[in-house]
Scaffold this active site. Structure first.
Site, PDB file in Angstrom:
ATOM      1  N   GLU A 147      -6.294  -5.875   4.003  1.00  9.25           N
ATOM      2  CA  GLU A 147      -6.195  -6.946   2.993  1.00  9.25           C
ATOM      3  C   GLU A 147      -7.401  -6.962   2.063  1.00  9.25           C
ATOM      4  O   GLU A 147      -7.935  -8.007   1.707  1.00  9.25           O
ATOM      5  CB  GLU A 147      -5.964  -8.316   3.660  1.00  9.25           C
ATOM      6  CG  GLU A 147      -4.651  -8.321   4.423  1.00  9.25           C
ATOM      7  CD  GLU A 147      -4.064  -9.702   4.640  1.00  9.25           C
ATOM      8  OE1 GLU A 147      -4.270 -10.598   3.826  1.00  9.25           O
ATOM      9  OE2 GLU A 147      -3.350  -9.848   5.646  1.00  9.25           O
TER      10      GLU A 147
ATOM     11  N   ILE B 131     -24.565  -4.385  25.178  1.00 11.23           N
ATOM     12  CA  ILE B 131     -24.940  -5.283  26.276  1.00 11.23           C
ATOM     13  C   ILE B 131     -24.275  -4.842  27.581  1.00 11.23           C
ATOM     14  O   ILE B 131     -24.863  -4.935  28.664  1.00 11.23           O
ATOM     15  CB  ILE B 131     -24.573  -6.748  25.916  1.00 11.23           C
ATOM     16  CG1 ILE B 131     -25.544  -7.263  24.852  1.00 11.23           C
ATOM     17  CG2 ILE B 131     -24.589  -7.663  27.146  1.00 11.23           C
ATOM     18  CD1 ILE B 131     -25.109  -8.546  24.159  1.00 11.23           C
ATOM     19  N   HIS B 132     -23.062  -4.324  27.482  1.00  9.99           N
ATOM     20  CA  HIS B 132     -22.350  -3.834  28.675  1.00  9.99           C
ATOM     21  C   HIS B 132     -22.866  -2.483  29.159  1.00  9.99           C
ATOM     22  O   HIS B 132     -22.466  -2.029  30.239  1.00  9.99           O
ATOM     23  CB  HIS B 132     -20.846  -3.708  28.384  1.00  9.99           C
ATOM     24  CG  HIS B 132     -20.090  -5.003  28.445  1.00  9.99           C
ATOM     25  ND1 HIS B 132     -20.186  -5.966  27.470  1.00  9.99           N
ATOM     26  CD2 HIS B 132     -19.206  -5.483  29.359  1.00  9.99           C
ATOM     27  CE1 HIS B 132     -19.384  -6.983  27.778  1.00  9.99           C
ATOM     28  NE2 HIS B 132     -18.792  -6.717  28.920  1.00  9.99           N
ATOM     29  N   GLY B 133     -23.728  -1.827  28.363  1.00 11.23           N
ATOM     30  CA  GLY B 133     -24.242  -0.516  28.771  1.00 11.23           C
ATOM     31  C   GLY B 133     -23.100   0.459  29.015  1.00 11.23           C
ATOM     32  O   GLY B 133     -22.127   0.497  28.270  1.00 11.23           O
TER      33      GLY B 133
ATOM     34  N   THR C 211       0.808  -1.216   0.000  1.00  7.24           N
ATOM     35  CA  THR C 211       0.000   0.000   0.000  1.00  7.24           C
ATOM     36  C   THR C 211       0.844   1.269   0.000  1.00  7.24           C
ATOM     37  O   THR C 211       1.880   1.338   0.656  1.00  7.24           O
ATOM     38  CB  THR C 211      -0.932  -0.002   1.230  1.00  7.24           C
ATOM     39  OG1 THR C 211      -1.719  -1.197   1.187  1.00  7.24           O
ATOM     40  CG2 THR C 211      -1.862   1.197   1.252  1.00  7.24           C
TER      41      THR C 211
END
Length: 398
Positions: A380, A354-356, A143
Protein backbone atom coordinates in the site's frame (compact mmCIF):
# COMPACT_ATOMS: atom_id res chain seq x y z
CA UNK A 1 -10.81 14.77 20.58
CA UNK A 2 -12.17 11.51 21.98
CA UNK A 3 -8.69 10.09 22.53
CA UNK A 4 -6.46 11.45 25.23
CA UNK A 5 -3.61 9.99 27.20
CA UNK A 6 -4.79 8.35 30.38
CA UNK A 7 -2.34 7.75 33.21
CA UNK A 8 -2.33 4.08 34.12
CA UNK A 9 -2.54 3.26 37.84
CA UNK A 10 0.81 1.89 39.09
CA UNK A 11 -0.69 -1.58 39.61
CA UNK A 12 -1.69 -1.87 35.93
CA UNK A 13 0.00 -5.00 34.67
CA UNK A 14 -1.65 -5.95 31.41
CA UNK A 15 0.35 -3.93 28.87
CA UNK A 16 2.56 -0.96 29.39
CA UNK A 17 1.77 1.09 26.31
CA UNK A 18 0.29 4.52 26.19
CA UNK A 19 -3.40 3.96 26.70
CA UNK A 20 -5.85 6.07 24.72
CA UNK A 21 -9.04 6.26 26.68
CA UNK A 22 -11.50 4.15 24.76
CA UNK A 23 -15.24 4.11 25.15
CA UNK A 24 -16.77 1.07 26.84
CA UNK A 25 -17.94 -0.13 23.43
CA UNK A 26 -14.44 0.22 21.97
CA UNK A 27 -12.96 -1.70 24.91
CA UNK A 28 -15.50 -4.46 24.33
CA UNK A 29 -14.55 -4.63 20.63
CA UNK A 30 -10.85 -4.75 21.51
CA UNK A 31 -11.54 -7.53 24.01
CA UNK A 32 -13.60 -9.49 21.46
CA UNK A 33 -10.82 -9.22 18.86
CA UNK A 34 -8.16 -10.18 21.43
CA UNK A 35 -10.18 -13.19 22.58
CA UNK A 36 -10.86 -14.26 18.98
CA UNK A 37 -7.15 -14.01 18.10
CA UNK A 38 -6.17 -16.03 21.16
CA UNK A 39 -8.82 -18.71 20.72
CA UNK A 40 -9.21 -19.12 16.95
CA UNK A 41 -5.97 -17.85 15.41
CA UNK A 42 -3.15 -18.59 17.85
CA UNK A 43 -3.46 -22.42 17.75
CA UNK A 44 -3.07 -22.56 13.94
CA UNK A 45 -0.52 -19.79 13.31
CA UNK A 46 2.52 -22.03 12.78
CA UNK A 47 0.66 -24.57 10.67
CA UNK A 48 -0.85 -22.02 8.24
CA UNK A 49 2.48 -20.16 7.99
CA UNK A 50 4.29 -23.37 7.04
CA UNK A 51 1.62 -24.65 4.64
CA UNK A 52 0.73 -21.18 3.23
CA UNK A 53 -2.91 -22.15 3.65
CA UNK A 54 -5.51 -19.39 3.61
CA UNK A 55 -7.53 -19.83 6.85
CA UNK A 56 -11.01 -19.74 5.34
CA UNK A 57 -12.75 -21.04 8.51
CA UNK A 58 -11.09 -18.36 10.62
CA UNK A 59 -12.14 -15.70 8.10
CA UNK A 60 -15.72 -17.02 8.16
CA UNK A 61 -15.76 -16.72 11.98
CA UNK A 62 -14.26 -13.23 11.70
CA UNK A 63 -17.17 -12.42 9.38
CA UNK A 64 -19.69 -13.63 11.95
CA UNK A 65 -18.16 -11.24 14.51
CA UNK A 66 -18.50 -8.33 12.07
CA UNK A 67 -14.75 -7.99 11.43
CA UNK A 68 -15.16 -8.12 7.65
CA UNK A 69 -17.51 -5.14 7.54
CA UNK A 70 -16.25 -2.98 10.42
CA UNK A 71 -16.34 0.37 8.62
CA UNK A 72 -19.64 -0.02 6.73
CA UNK A 73 -23.14 0.96 7.82
CA UNK A 74 -25.50 -1.72 9.13
CA UNK A 75 -27.79 -1.23 6.12
CA UNK A 76 -25.05 -2.78 3.97
CA UNK A 77 -24.39 -5.67 6.33
CA UNK A 78 -21.58 -3.91 8.16
CA UNK A 79 -20.87 -3.30 11.85
CA UNK A 80 -21.45 0.45 11.49
CA UNK A 81 -18.25 1.37 13.33
CA UNK A 82 -15.37 3.74 12.61
CA UNK A 83 -11.66 3.63 11.91
CA UNK A 84 -10.70 3.70 15.61
CA UNK A 85 -12.57 0.40 16.09
CA UNK A 86 -11.09 -0.89 12.83
CA UNK A 87 -7.56 -0.12 14.06
CA UNK A 88 -8.29 -1.89 17.36
CA UNK A 89 -9.37 -5.07 15.54
CA UNK A 90 -6.53 -5.14 12.98
CA UNK A 91 -3.96 -4.46 15.74
CA UNK A 92 -5.24 -7.28 17.96
CA UNK A 93 -5.28 -9.78 15.07
CA UNK A 94 -1.81 -8.72 13.89
CA UNK A 95 -0.34 -9.15 17.38
CA UNK A 96 -1.09 -12.87 17.00
CA UNK A 97 -0.85 -13.32 13.21
CA UNK A 98 -0.11 -10.50 10.76
CA UNK A 99 -1.35 -12.79 7.94
CA UNK A 100 -4.86 -12.70 9.37
CA UNK A 101 -4.48 -8.99 10.18
CA UNK A 102 -3.60 -8.11 6.58
CA UNK A 103 -6.40 -10.28 5.17
CA UNK A 104 -9.01 -8.52 7.30
CA UNK A 105 -7.43 -5.16 6.42
CA UNK A 106 -7.33 -5.70 2.64
CA UNK A 107 -10.87 -7.09 2.59
CA UNK A 108 -12.28 -4.06 4.44
CA UNK A 109 -10.29 -1.10 3.26
CA UNK A 110 -9.55 -1.98 -0.36
CA UNK A 111 -12.17 -4.08 -2.14
CA UNK A 112 -15.23 -3.49 0.04
CA UNK A 113 -14.44 0.17 0.70
CA UNK A 114 -13.98 0.90 -3.01
CA UNK A 115 -17.46 -0.48 -3.74
CA UNK A 116 -18.90 1.42 -0.76
CA UNK A 117 -17.27 4.75 -1.67
CA UNK A 118 -17.73 4.75 -5.44
CA UNK A 119 -20.42 2.17 -6.15
CA UNK A 120 -24.06 2.97 -6.94
CA UNK A 121 -26.82 1.94 -4.56
CA UNK A 122 -27.49 -1.09 -6.74
CA UNK A 123 -23.79 -2.07 -6.76
CA UNK A 124 -23.56 -1.73 -2.98
CA UNK A 125 -26.58 -3.99 -2.51
CA UNK A 126 -25.23 -6.53 -4.98
CA UNK A 127 -21.61 -6.75 -3.82
CA UNK A 128 -20.99 -4.86 -0.57
CA UNK A 129 -23.63 -6.64 1.52
CA UNK A 130 -22.17 -10.18 1.08
CA UNK A 131 -18.63 -8.77 1.49
CA UNK A 132 -19.44 -6.86 4.69
CA UNK A 133 -21.18 -9.90 6.17
CA UNK A 134 -18.13 -12.02 5.35
CA UNK A 135 -20.11 -14.33 3.06
CA UNK A 136 -17.67 -13.40 0.29
CA UNK A 137 -13.98 -12.54 0.32
CA UNK A 138 -12.82 -9.41 -1.53
CA UNK A 139 -9.73 -8.70 -3.65
CA UNK A 140 -8.44 -5.45 -5.15
CA UNK A 141 -6.14 -5.52 -8.20
CA UNK A 142 -4.16 -2.38 -8.93
CA UNK A 143 -0.51 -3.46 -9.13
CA UNK A 144 0.97 -4.90 -12.33
CA UNK A 145 4.38 -6.43 -13.03
CA UNK A 146 5.41 -3.14 -14.65
CA UNK A 147 3.24 -0.77 -12.60
CA UNK A 148 3.98 -0.86 -8.88
CA UNK A 149 4.67 2.52 -7.29
CA UNK A 150 3.82 3.99 -10.71
CA UNK A 151 0.22 2.83 -10.53
CA UNK A 152 -0.84 5.24 -13.29
CA UNK A 153 1.29 3.14 -15.68
CA UNK A 154 -1.47 0.50 -15.89
CA UNK A 155 -1.24 -1.61 -19.05
CA UNK A 156 -4.32 -3.79 -18.53
CA UNK A 157 -6.68 -2.67 -21.30
CA UNK A 158 -10.37 -1.89 -21.27
CA UNK A 159 -11.64 -1.72 -24.85
CA UNK A 160 -15.18 -0.35 -25.30
CA UNK A 161 -17.68 -2.65 -26.99
CA UNK A 162 -21.48 -2.72 -27.17
CA UNK A 163 -22.90 -2.91 -23.63
CA UNK A 164 -19.54 -2.81 -21.84
CA UNK A 165 -15.81 -3.42 -22.16
CA UNK A 166 -13.39 -6.21 -23.02
CA UNK A 167 -10.56 -6.50 -20.45
CA UNK A 168 -7.12 -7.91 -21.27
CA UNK A 169 -4.09 -8.00 -19.02
CA UNK A 170 -2.74 -9.33 -15.76
CA UNK A 171 -2.33 -8.00 -12.25
CA UNK A 172 0.19 -9.07 -9.65
CA UNK A 173 0.45 -9.07 -5.82
CA UNK A 174 -3.32 -9.18 -5.34
CA UNK A 175 -4.32 -10.06 -1.77
CA UNK A 176 -6.95 -12.84 -2.06
CA UNK A 177 -6.16 -13.16 -5.77
CA UNK A 178 -6.70 -16.92 -5.78
CA UNK A 179 -9.31 -17.20 -3.00
CA UNK A 180 -11.40 -14.06 -3.54
CA UNK A 181 -15.03 -14.13 -4.66
CA UNK A 182 -15.26 -10.47 -5.72
CA UNK A 183 -12.43 -8.46 -7.26
CA UNK A 184 -12.09 -4.76 -8.07
CA UNK A 185 -9.84 -4.49 -11.13
CA UNK A 186 -8.26 -1.41 -12.72
CA UNK A 187 -7.91 -1.21 -16.49
CA UNK A 188 -6.90 1.58 -18.85
CA UNK A 189 -8.10 3.01 -22.13
CA UNK A 190 -4.82 3.15 -24.07
CA UNK A 191 -6.04 6.28 -25.92
CA UNK A 192 -6.96 8.23 -22.78
CA UNK A 193 -4.90 10.91 -20.95
CA UNK A 194 -2.54 9.60 -18.22
CA UNK A 195 -4.14 9.77 -14.73
CA UNK A 196 -7.57 9.99 -16.39
CA UNK A 197 -7.57 6.84 -18.48
CA UNK A 198 -7.90 4.19 -15.77
CA UNK A 199 -11.31 2.81 -14.73
CA UNK A 200 -12.36 0.47 -11.92
CA UNK A 201 -14.59 -2.56 -12.51
CA UNK A 202 -16.11 -5.21 -10.23
CA UNK A 203 -15.51 -8.80 -11.35
CA UNK A 204 -16.85 -12.03 -9.90
CA UNK A 205 -14.95 -15.27 -9.45
CA UNK A 206 -15.69 -17.70 -12.27
CA UNK A 207 -16.56 -15.06 -14.87
CA UNK A 208 -15.54 -16.05 -18.37
CA UNK A 209 -12.06 -14.82 -19.21
CA UNK A 210 -11.18 -14.03 -15.57
CA UNK A 211 -8.98 -16.35 -13.52
CA UNK A 212 -6.28 -16.42 -10.87
CA UNK A 213 -2.68 -16.78 -12.05
CA UNK A 214 0.38 -17.78 -10.06
CA UNK A 215 0.13 -17.75 -6.26
CA UNK A 216 3.21 -16.13 -4.74
CA UNK A 217 5.50 -17.99 -2.35
CA UNK A 218 6.35 -15.20 0.10
CA UNK A 219 8.91 -14.32 2.76
CA UNK A 220 6.25 -13.44 5.32
CA UNK A 221 2.48 -13.17 5.84
CA UNK A 222 2.44 -16.58 4.17
CA UNK A 223 -1.10 -17.59 5.15
CA UNK A 224 -2.43 -14.48 3.41
CA UNK A 225 -3.19 -15.35 -0.19
CA UNK A 226 -1.24 -13.24 -2.70
CA UNK A 227 -1.67 -14.10 -6.38
CA UNK A 228 -1.86 -12.84 -9.93
CA UNK A 229 -5.21 -12.30 -11.58
CA UNK A 230 -5.55 -12.62 -15.34
CA UNK A 231 -8.11 -11.19 -17.77
CA UNK A 232 -8.26 -12.77 -21.24
CA UNK A 233 -10.97 -11.22 -23.43
CA UNK A 234 -13.08 -10.80 -20.31
CA UNK A 235 -16.35 -9.02 -21.08
CA UNK A 236 -17.59 -6.70 -18.32
CA UNK A 237 -21.01 -5.11 -18.63
CA UNK A 238 -21.68 -1.44 -17.86
CA UNK A 239 -23.24 -2.27 -14.48
CA UNK A 240 -19.76 -3.36 -13.32
CA UNK A 241 -18.09 0.06 -13.77
CA UNK A 242 -17.45 1.81 -10.43
CA UNK A 243 -18.06 5.55 -10.64
CA UNK A 244 -17.18 7.33 -13.86
CA UNK A 245 -15.03 6.11 -16.72
CA UNK A 246 -11.43 7.35 -16.40
CA UNK A 247 -11.71 8.09 -12.65
CA UNK A 248 -10.20 4.82 -11.39
CA UNK A 249 -6.74 6.20 -10.59
CA UNK A 250 -8.18 9.14 -8.61
CA UNK A 251 -10.44 6.67 -6.76
CA UNK A 252 -7.46 4.42 -5.97
CA UNK A 253 -5.55 7.28 -4.34
CA UNK A 254 -8.49 7.97 -2.01
CA UNK A 255 -8.85 4.28 -1.16
CA UNK A 256 -5.13 4.02 -0.39
CA UNK A 257 -5.38 6.93 2.08
CA UNK A 258 -7.68 4.86 4.31
CA UNK A 259 -5.80 1.67 3.49
CA UNK A 260 -2.65 3.21 4.95
CA UNK A 261 -4.34 3.48 8.33
CA UNK A 262 -4.95 -0.27 8.29
CA UNK A 263 -1.31 -1.00 7.34
CA UNK A 264 -0.28 1.29 10.21
CA UNK A 265 -2.45 -0.91 12.48
CA UNK A 266 -0.83 -4.01 10.96
CA UNK A 267 2.63 -2.58 11.74
CA UNK A 268 1.56 -1.58 15.24
CA UNK A 269 0.19 -5.05 16.00
CA UNK A 270 3.27 -6.77 14.57
CA UNK A 271 5.57 -4.55 16.65
CA UNK A 272 3.57 -5.24 19.83
CA UNK A 273 3.57 -9.00 19.15
CA UNK A 274 7.35 -8.99 18.70
CA UNK A 275 7.77 -6.88 21.85
CA UNK A 276 5.49 -9.02 24.02
CA UNK A 277 7.25 -12.24 23.09
CA UNK A 278 10.64 -10.59 23.75
CA UNK A 279 9.62 -9.40 27.22
CA UNK A 280 8.30 -12.84 28.12
CA UNK A 281 11.48 -14.50 26.85
CA UNK A 282 13.81 -12.03 28.62
CA UNK A 283 12.10 -12.73 31.96
CA UNK A 284 12.55 -16.50 31.74
CA UNK A 285 15.88 -16.87 29.89
CA UNK A 286 18.80 -17.05 32.33
CA UNK A 287 22.47 -16.40 31.65
CA UNK A 288 25.26 -15.76 34.15
CA UNK A 289 22.90 -16.75 36.95
CA UNK A 290 20.06 -14.31 36.31
CA UNK A 291 17.26 -13.57 33.83
CA UNK A 292 18.57 -11.60 30.83
CA UNK A 293 15.83 -9.01 31.55
CA UNK A 294 18.15 -7.81 34.33
CA UNK A 295 20.90 -6.88 31.86
CA UNK A 296 20.98 -3.26 30.77
CA UNK A 297 21.65 -4.12 27.10
CA UNK A 298 18.38 -6.07 26.97
CA UNK A 299 16.52 -3.42 28.99
CA UNK A 300 17.67 -0.67 26.61
CA UNK A 301 16.56 -2.67 23.56
CA UNK A 302 13.13 -3.22 25.13
CA UNK A 303 12.92 0.47 26.15
CA UNK A 304 13.60 1.56 22.57
CA UNK A 305 11.01 -0.91 21.24
CA UNK A 306 8.40 0.28 23.76
CA UNK A 307 9.02 3.91 22.82
CA UNK A 308 8.61 3.28 19.10
CA UNK A 309 5.43 1.32 19.77
CA UNK A 310 4.02 4.20 21.82
CA UNK A 311 4.84 6.66 19.02
CA UNK A 312 3.36 4.37 16.35
CA UNK A 313 0.22 3.95 18.45
CA UNK A 314 -0.19 7.70 18.90
CA UNK A 315 0.15 8.36 15.16
CA UNK A 316 -2.10 5.47 14.14
CA UNK A 317 -4.94 6.43 16.48
CA UNK A 318 -4.56 10.10 15.55
CA UNK A 319 -5.03 9.16 11.88
CA UNK A 320 -8.00 6.90 12.65
CA UNK A 321 -9.66 9.57 14.78
CA UNK A 322 -9.09 12.22 12.07
CA UNK A 323 -10.66 9.89 9.50
CA UNK A 324 -13.70 9.32 11.74
CA UNK A 325 -14.14 13.07 12.11
CA UNK A 326 -13.97 13.74 8.39
CA UNK A 327 -10.70 15.66 8.50
CA UNK A 328 -8.03 15.52 5.77
CA UNK A 329 -5.80 12.56 6.46
CA UNK A 330 -3.43 12.18 3.48
CA UNK A 331 -0.38 13.37 5.41
CA UNK A 332 -1.28 11.86 8.79
CA UNK A 333 -2.15 8.45 7.31
CA UNK A 334 1.14 8.40 5.39
CA UNK A 335 3.08 9.40 8.52
CA UNK A 336 1.35 6.70 10.59
CA UNK A 337 1.92 4.03 7.95
CA UNK A 338 5.56 5.03 7.43
CA UNK A 339 6.38 5.16 11.14
CA UNK A 340 4.44 2.10 12.29
CA UNK A 341 5.76 0.02 9.39
CA UNK A 342 9.36 0.94 10.19
CA UNK A 343 8.67 0.33 13.90
CA UNK A 344 7.47 -3.21 13.08
CA UNK A 345 10.70 -3.94 11.23
CA UNK A 346 12.82 -2.47 14.05
CA UNK A 347 10.99 -4.24 16.88
CA UNK A 348 10.90 -7.61 15.14
CA UNK A 349 14.63 -7.43 14.36
CA UNK A 350 15.47 -6.52 17.97
CA UNK A 351 13.15 -9.33 19.04
CA UNK A 352 15.19 -11.90 17.12
CA UNK A 353 18.38 -10.52 18.66
CA UNK A 354 16.98 -10.73 22.20
CA UNK A 355 16.08 -14.39 21.56
CA UNK A 356 19.66 -15.11 20.42
CA UNK A 357 19.91 -18.52 18.77
CA UNK A 358 16.28 -19.23 19.61
CA UNK A 359 15.35 -16.22 17.48
CA UNK A 360 16.19 -18.28 14.40
CA UNK A 361 14.13 -21.36 15.19
CA UNK A 362 10.43 -21.91 14.66
CA UNK A 363 9.79 -23.11 18.23
CA UNK A 364 9.58 -19.38 19.02
CA UNK A 365 7.54 -16.73 17.21
CA UNK A 366 10.34 -14.16 17.01
CA UNK A 367 11.50 -15.25 13.53
CA UNK A 368 7.95 -15.14 12.19
CA UNK A 369 7.38 -11.53 13.28
CA UNK A 370 10.74 -10.72 11.65
CA UNK A 371 9.55 -12.18 8.31
CA UNK A 372 6.02 -10.82 8.56
CA UNK A 373 7.06 -7.26 9.44
CA UNK A 374 8.71 -6.46 6.12
CA UNK A 375 5.46 -6.16 4.16
CA UNK A 376 4.60 -3.10 6.27
CA UNK A 377 7.30 -0.99 4.56
CA UNK A 378 6.25 -2.14 1.08
CA UNK A 379 2.50 -2.80 0.71
CA UNK A 380 0.00 0.00 0.00
CA UNK A 381 2.82 2.36 -0.88
CA UNK A 382 6.48 1.78 0.02
CA UNK A 383 8.18 3.81 2.74
CA UNK A 384 9.72 5.86 -0.08
CA UNK A 385 6.30 6.64 -1.55
CA UNK A 386 5.00 7.61 1.92
CA UNK A 387 7.86 10.11 2.25
CA UNK A 388 6.92 11.46 -1.17
CA UNK A 389 3.25 11.82 -0.13
CA UNK A 390 4.23 13.56 3.12
CA UNK A 391 6.67 15.92 1.33
CA UNK A 392 4.00 16.83 -1.22
CA UNK A 393 1.60 17.74 1.60
CA UNK A 394 4.32 19.88 3.22
CA UNK A 395 4.85 21.88 0.04
CA UNK A 396 1.25 22.05 -1.06
CA UNK A 397 0.40 25.47 -2.43
CA UNK A 398 4.05 26.61 -2.36
Amino acid sequence: GPWKVERRPPEATEEDYVDFSLTDEQRAIQETARDFARREVDPIVDEIDESQKFPRQVMAKAGELGFLGIIFPAEYGGAGLGYVEYVLVVTELSKVDPSVGISVAAHNSLCSNHIYKFGSEEQRRRWLIPLAKGEKIGAWSLTEPGAGSDAAGTRTRADKVDGGWILNGSKTFTTHGSVGDVCVVFAADPQGPRHHNVSAFVLDKGMEGFRPGKKENKLGIRASDTAEVVMENCFVSEDRLLGDIGEGFIQALQILDGGRISIAALGLGTAIGAFDTSVAYAKQREQFGKPIAQFQAIQFALAEMATRIAAAEALTFAAAEAMDNGRKISRLAAEAKLYAGEAAVFCSERGVQIHGGYGLVKDYRAEKYFRDAKICTIGEGTSEIQRLVIARQLFKGN
